[in-house]
Scaffold this motif. Structure first.
Motif, PDB file in Angstrom:
ATOM      1  N   LEU A 134       0.832  -1.194   0.000  1.00 50.26           N
ATOM      2  CA  LEU A 134       0.000   0.000   0.000  1.00 50.26           C
ATOM      3  C   LEU A 134       0.874   1.254   0.000  1.00 50.26           C
ATOM      4  O   LEU A 134       1.913   1.312   0.676  1.00 50.26           O
ATOM      5  CB  LEU A 134      -0.930  -0.004   1.215  1.00 50.26           C
ATOM      6  N   LYS A 135       0.437   2.253  -0.733  1.00 51.87           N
ATOM      7  CA  LYS A 135       1.210   3.480  -0.868  1.00 51.87           C
ATOM      8  C   LYS A 135       0.765   4.519   0.160  1.00 51.87           C
ATOM      9  O   LYS A 135      -0.243   4.347   0.843  1.00 51.87           O
ATOM     10  CB  LYS A 135       1.045   4.030  -2.288  1.00 51.87           C
ATOM     11  N   LYS A 136       1.552   5.595   0.215  1.00 49.61           N
ATOM     12  CA  LYS A 136       1.213   6.677   1.125  1.00 49.61           C
ATOM     13  C   LYS A 136      -0.128   7.273   0.738  1.00 49.61           C
ATOM     14  O   LYS A 136      -0.388   7.563  -0.426  1.00 49.61           O
ATOM     15  CB  LYS A 136       2.304   7.752   1.074  1.00 49.61           C
ATOM     16  N   GLY A 137      -0.984   7.432   1.726  1.00 52.35           N
ATOM     17  CA  GLY A 137      -2.329   7.927   1.474  1.00 52.35           C
ATOM     18  C   GLY A 137      -3.352   6.825   1.363  1.00 52.35           C
ATOM     19  O   GLY A 137      -4.560   7.098   1.421  1.00 52.35           O
ATOM     20  N   ASP A 138      -2.891   5.591   1.159  1.00 50.16           N
ATOM     21  CA  ASP A 138      -3.802   4.453   1.136  1.00 50.16           C
ATOM     22  C   ASP A 138      -4.177   4.053   2.560  1.00 50.16           C
ATOM     23  O   ASP A 138      -3.519   4.468   3.530  1.00 50.16           O
ATOM     24  CB  ASP A 138      -3.145   3.260   0.431  1.00 50.16           C
ATOM     25  N   PRO A 139      -5.198   3.242   2.721  1.00 51.24           N
ATOM     26  CA  PRO A 139      -5.526   2.727   4.050  1.00 51.24           C
ATOM     27  C   PRO A 139      -4.357   1.934   4.639  1.00 51.24           C
ATOM     28  O   PRO A 139      -3.492   1.446   3.902  1.00 51.24           O
ATOM     29  CB  PRO A 139      -6.740   1.829   3.795  1.00 51.24           C
ATOM     30  N   THR A 140      -4.323   1.815   5.951  1.00 48.70           N
ATOM     31  CA  THR A 140      -3.288   1.032   6.632  1.00 48.70           C
ATOM     32  C   THR A 140      -3.931  -0.176   7.306  1.00 48.70           C
ATOM     33  O   THR A 140      -5.080  -0.110   7.756  1.00 48.70           O
ATOM     34  CB  THR A 140      -2.559   1.878   7.685  1.00 48.70           C
ATOM     35  N   ILE A 141      -3.170  -1.270   7.346  1.00 49.52           N
ATOM     36  CA  ILE A 141      -3.691  -2.532   7.879  1.00 49.52           C
ATOM     37  C   ILE A 141      -2.870  -2.957   9.085  1.00 49.52           C
ATOM     38  O   ILE A 141      -1.629  -2.893   9.052  1.00 49.52           O
ATOM     39  CB  ILE A 141      -3.666  -3.629   6.795  1.00 49.52           C
ATOM     40  N   HIS A 142      -3.556  -3.396  10.122  1.00 45.64           N
ATOM     41  CA  HIS A 142      -2.892  -3.805  11.357  1.00 45.64           C
ATOM     42  C   HIS A 142      -3.531  -5.084  11.890  1.00 45.64           C
ATOM     43  O   HIS A 142      -4.679  -5.415  11.552  1.00 45.64           O
ATOM     44  CB  HIS A 142      -3.000  -2.713  12.426  1.00 45.64           C
ATOM     45  N   ASP A 143      -2.770  -5.771  12.744  1.00 43.62           N
ATOM     46  CA  ASP A 143      -3.337  -6.882  13.508  1.00 43.62           C
ATOM     47  C   ASP A 143      -4.424  -6.349  14.440  1.00 43.62           C
ATOM     48  O   ASP A 143      -4.331  -5.209  14.920  1.00 43.62           O
ATOM     49  CB  ASP A 143      -2.255  -7.559  14.354  1.00 43.62           C
ATOM     50  N   ASP A 144      -5.415  -7.163  14.709  1.00 42.31           N
ATOM     51  CA  ASP A 144      -6.429  -6.815  15.708  1.00 42.31           C
ATOM     52  C   ASP A 144      -5.887  -7.217  17.076  1.00 42.31           C
ATOM     53  O   ASP A 144      -6.011  -8.360  17.496  1.00 42.31           O
ATOM     54  CB  ASP A 144      -7.743  -7.545  15.397  1.00 42.31           C
ATOM     55  N   LEU A 145      -5.277  -6.262  17.752  1.00 40.23           N
ATOM     56  CA  LEU A 145      -4.614  -6.533  19.031  1.00 40.23           C
ATOM     57  C   LEU A 145      -5.534  -6.227  20.204  1.00 40.23           C
ATOM     58  O   LEU A 145      -6.385  -5.332  20.130  1.00 40.23           O
ATOM     59  CB  LEU A 145      -3.341  -5.691  19.166  1.00 40.23           C
ATOM     60  N   THR A 146      -5.337  -6.957  21.300  1.00 39.28           N
ATOM     61  CA  THR A 146      -6.028  -6.624  22.543  1.00 39.28           C
ATOM     62  C   THR A 146      -5.483  -5.301  23.062  1.00 39.28           C
ATOM     63  O   THR A 146      -4.385  -4.861  22.676  1.00 39.28           O
ATOM     64  CB  THR A 146      -5.811  -7.709  23.597  1.00 39.28           C
ATOM     65  N   VAL A 147      -6.233  -4.671  23.938  1.00 43.89           N
ATOM     66  CA  VAL A 147      -5.791  -3.383  24.489  1.00 43.89           C
ATOM     67  C   VAL A 147      -4.452  -3.519  25.236  1.00 43.89           C
ATOM     68  O   VAL A 147      -3.540  -2.722  25.017  1.00 43.89           O
ATOM     69  CB  VAL A 147      -6.876  -2.785  25.404  1.00 43.89           C
ATOM     70  N   PRO A 148      -4.288  -4.536  26.114  1.00 41.96           N
ATOM     71  CA  PRO A 148      -2.994  -4.678  26.798  1.00 41.96           C
ATOM     72  C   PRO A 148      -1.843  -4.909  25.822  1.00 41.96           C
ATOM     73  O   PRO A 148      -0.746  -4.361  26.001  1.00 41.96           O
ATOM     74  CB  PRO A 148      -3.193  -5.892  27.707  1.00 41.96           C
ATOM     75  N   ARG A 149      -2.070  -5.685  24.776  1.00 43.55           N
ATOM     76  CA  ARG A 149      -0.976  -5.965  23.831  1.00 43.55           C
ATOM     77  C   ARG A 149      -0.635  -4.732  23.009  1.00 43.55           C
ATOM     78  O   ARG A 149       0.535  -4.504  22.676  1.00 43.55           O
ATOM     79  CB  ARG A 149      -1.362  -7.130  22.913  1.00 43.55           C
ATOM     80  N   LEU A 150      -1.625  -3.940  22.684  1.00 47.35           N
ATOM     81  CA  LEU A 150      -1.357  -2.690  21.969  1.00 47.35           C
ATOM     82  C   LEU A 150      -0.553  -1.735  22.845  1.00 47.35           C
ATOM     83  O   LEU A 150       0.388  -1.072  22.373  1.00 47.35           O
ATOM     84  CB  LEU A 150      -2.674  -2.042  21.543  1.00 47.35           C
ATOM     85  N   ARG A 151      -0.889  -1.683  24.135  1.00 48.78           N
ATOM     86  CA  ARG A 151      -0.129  -0.838  25.065  1.00 48.78           C
ATOM     87  C   ARG A 151       1.314  -1.332  25.171  1.00 48.78           C
ATOM     88  O   ARG A 151       2.261  -0.534  25.189  1.00 48.78           O
ATOM     89  CB  ARG A 151      -0.784  -0.869  26.448  1.00 48.78           C
ATOM     90  N   LEU A 152       1.481  -2.655  25.258  1.00 51.47           N
ATOM     91  CA  LEU A 152       2.822  -3.220  25.368  1.00 51.47           C
ATOM     92  C   LEU A 152       3.636  -2.922  24.116  1.00 51.47           C
ATOM     93  O   LEU A 152       4.831  -2.604  24.202  1.00 51.47           O
ATOM     94  CB  LEU A 152       2.727  -4.729  25.594  1.00 51.47           C
ATOM     95  N   LEU A 153       3.011  -2.997  22.950  1.00 51.75           N
ATOM     96  CA  LEU A 153       3.715  -2.689  21.700  1.00 51.75           C
ATOM     97  C   LEU A 153       4.242  -1.257  21.720  1.00 51.75           C
ATOM     98  O   LEU A 153       5.387  -0.996  21.311  1.00 51.75           O
ATOM     99  CB  LEU A 153       2.765  -2.899  20.516  1.00 51.75           C
ATOM    100  N   ARG A 154       3.441  -0.335  22.222  1.00 57.28           N
ATOM    101  CA  ARG A 154       3.877   1.071  22.305  1.00 57.28           C
ATOM    102  C   ARG A 154       5.054   1.220  23.269  1.00 57.28           C
ATOM    103  O   ARG A 154       5.990   1.986  23.009  1.00 57.28           O
ATOM    104  CB  ARG A 154       2.708   1.947  22.733  1.00 57.28           C
ATOM    105  N   GLU A 155       4.996   0.501  24.383  1.00 61.34           N
ATOM    106  CA  GLU A 155       6.103   0.560  25.342  1.00 61.34           C
ATOM    107  C   GLU A 155       7.376  -0.027  24.744  1.00 61.34           C
ATOM    108  O   GLU A 155       8.467   0.514  24.914  1.00 61.34           O
ATOM    109  CB  GLU A 155       5.724  -0.204  26.615  1.00 61.34           C
ATOM    110  N   VAL A 156       7.230  -1.151  24.046  1.00 59.94           N
ATOM    111  CA  VAL A 156       8.390  -1.812  23.443  1.00 59.94           C
ATOM    112  C   VAL A 156       9.034  -0.908  22.392  1.00 59.94           C
ATOM    113  O   VAL A 156      10.268  -0.834  22.291  1.00 59.94           O
ATOM    114  CB  VAL A 156       7.971  -3.163  22.824  1.00 59.94           C
ATOM    115  N   ARG A 157       8.235  -0.215  21.630  1.00 59.94           N
ATOM    116  CA  ARG A 157       8.773   0.665  20.594  1.00 59.94           C
ATOM    117  C   ARG A 157       9.595   1.813  21.166  1.00 59.94           C
ATOM    118  O   ARG A 157      10.385   2.434  20.459  1.00 59.94           O
ATOM    119  CB  ARG A 157       7.636   1.207  19.730  1.00 59.94           C
ATOM    120  N   GLY A 158       9.409   2.103  22.448  1.00 61.44           N
ATOM    121  CA  GLY A 158      10.204   3.148  23.093  1.00 61.44           C
ATOM    122  C   GLY A 158      11.500   2.637  23.692  1.00 61.44           C
ATOM    123  O   GLY A 158      12.225   3.393  24.352  1.00 61.44           O
TER     124      GLY A 158
END
Length: 283
Positions: free
Chosen positions: A205-229
């Motif tokens: 997908l190109k810039k401006g197109d829709p983006t696709i993500h895994d359907d993550l649980t709320v705790p796992r999404l929070r953990l992903l943000r922490e890990v990225r830091g």
């Protein structure tokens, strides 16, 4: 000065002796004489007294002198006893605190493991799901499509076609808009293989197109943000609900780490306290 003399029963007593007398007096000392001489008697060599007592030659002393000696001994022992008791209590408190800390740490680690397992089960139930953000269309209050162009299945099929993945209505179990300000559609595929093909091609997908993500649980999404830091982390992403990390090593090589359990966070440089703090993400 006092001198000792023998009695008929073989005992020895202290008797007053004047400077002019060459022999001690034949009179036994009175109790008040012992009381007057108690300060000097308190300084008697205790070891010598014990040795004399064992040899049967210890002097007989009045209760007042004995009491004075005992008081002096107790006075000398009091700070030693107090220090010993204080040290024992302090050691007992430290040992009890250490045991309580170990038990608390163990329970926290067990609760964290349990929280991850519960989240794993929830994440597993979403294994065939994806989320698509940035789709064109208007969401109605009840989540239904207002026009034909707002049909979510149609939007999903068109997005996949942009990536070079051909799917049909039969590949989609269900799809609908998610409530909230962010315009996202959640999709559940009928087969996991379909989701795998979509996730493998999502970078097409190109810039401006829709983006696709895994359907993550709320705790796992929070953990992903922490890990990225995390310091030194090149990037992190999810695949099949698991967090994958890429770390750029000092030798120029990239190292990949898959986060399955709390202990795996050690591999990206997290310490025990950092890992235990993730329990808050599951609350």
């Amino acid at each position: 000065m006092n001198a000792a003399r023998s009695l008929g029963d073989g005992k020895r007593v202290l008797s007053p002796c004047s400077p002019d007398e060459s022999e001690p007096s034949t009179h036994r000392m009175r109790p008040e004489d012992y009381e007057q001489n108690a300060p000097s008697m308190a300084g008697i060599n205790m070891r010598q007294m014990v040795q004399d007592a064992m040899a049967g030659s210890a002097p007989v002393m009045a209760p007042g002198a004995i009491s004075s000696i005992i008081q002096n001994v107790l006075s000398a022992l009091q700070p030693i006893i107090a220090t010993t008791i204080e040290a024992c209590v302090q050691r007992a408190v430290e040992e009890a605190s250490a045991r309580m800390w170990d038990e608390t740490t163990y329970l926290r680690d067990e609760l964290l493991e349990m929280a991850w397992r519960v989240d794993d089960n929830e994440q597993y139930s979403r294994r065939d799901n994806i989320k698509i953000a940035g789709l064109d269309g208007k969401q109605t209050n009840n989540g239904d499509s207002a026009t034909e162009n707002n049909d979510t299945n149609h939007l999903v099929i068109q997005t996949c076609k942009k990536m070079g993945v051909d799917i049909t209505e039969n590949d989609i179990s269900t799809s609908h808009w998610l409530p909230g300000k962010t315009k996202q559609v959640i999709v559940k595929f009928t087969r996991r293989e379909t989701k795998k093909r979509v996730m493998e091609k999502k970078n097409q997908l190109k810039k401006g197109d829709p983006t696709i993500h895994d359907d993550l649980t709320v705790p796992r999404l929070r953990l992903l943000r922490e890990v990225r830091g995390t310091h030194g982390l090149k990037y992190a992403f999810t695949r099949d609900g698991y967090i994958h990390c890429v770390i750029h090593e000092s030798d120029g090589q990239d190292r990949k780490v898959k986060i399955r359990r709390p202990g795996d966070l050690h591999k990206i440089g997290w310490n025990d306290d950092d890992i235990r703090s993730t329990y808050e993400l599951f609350e």
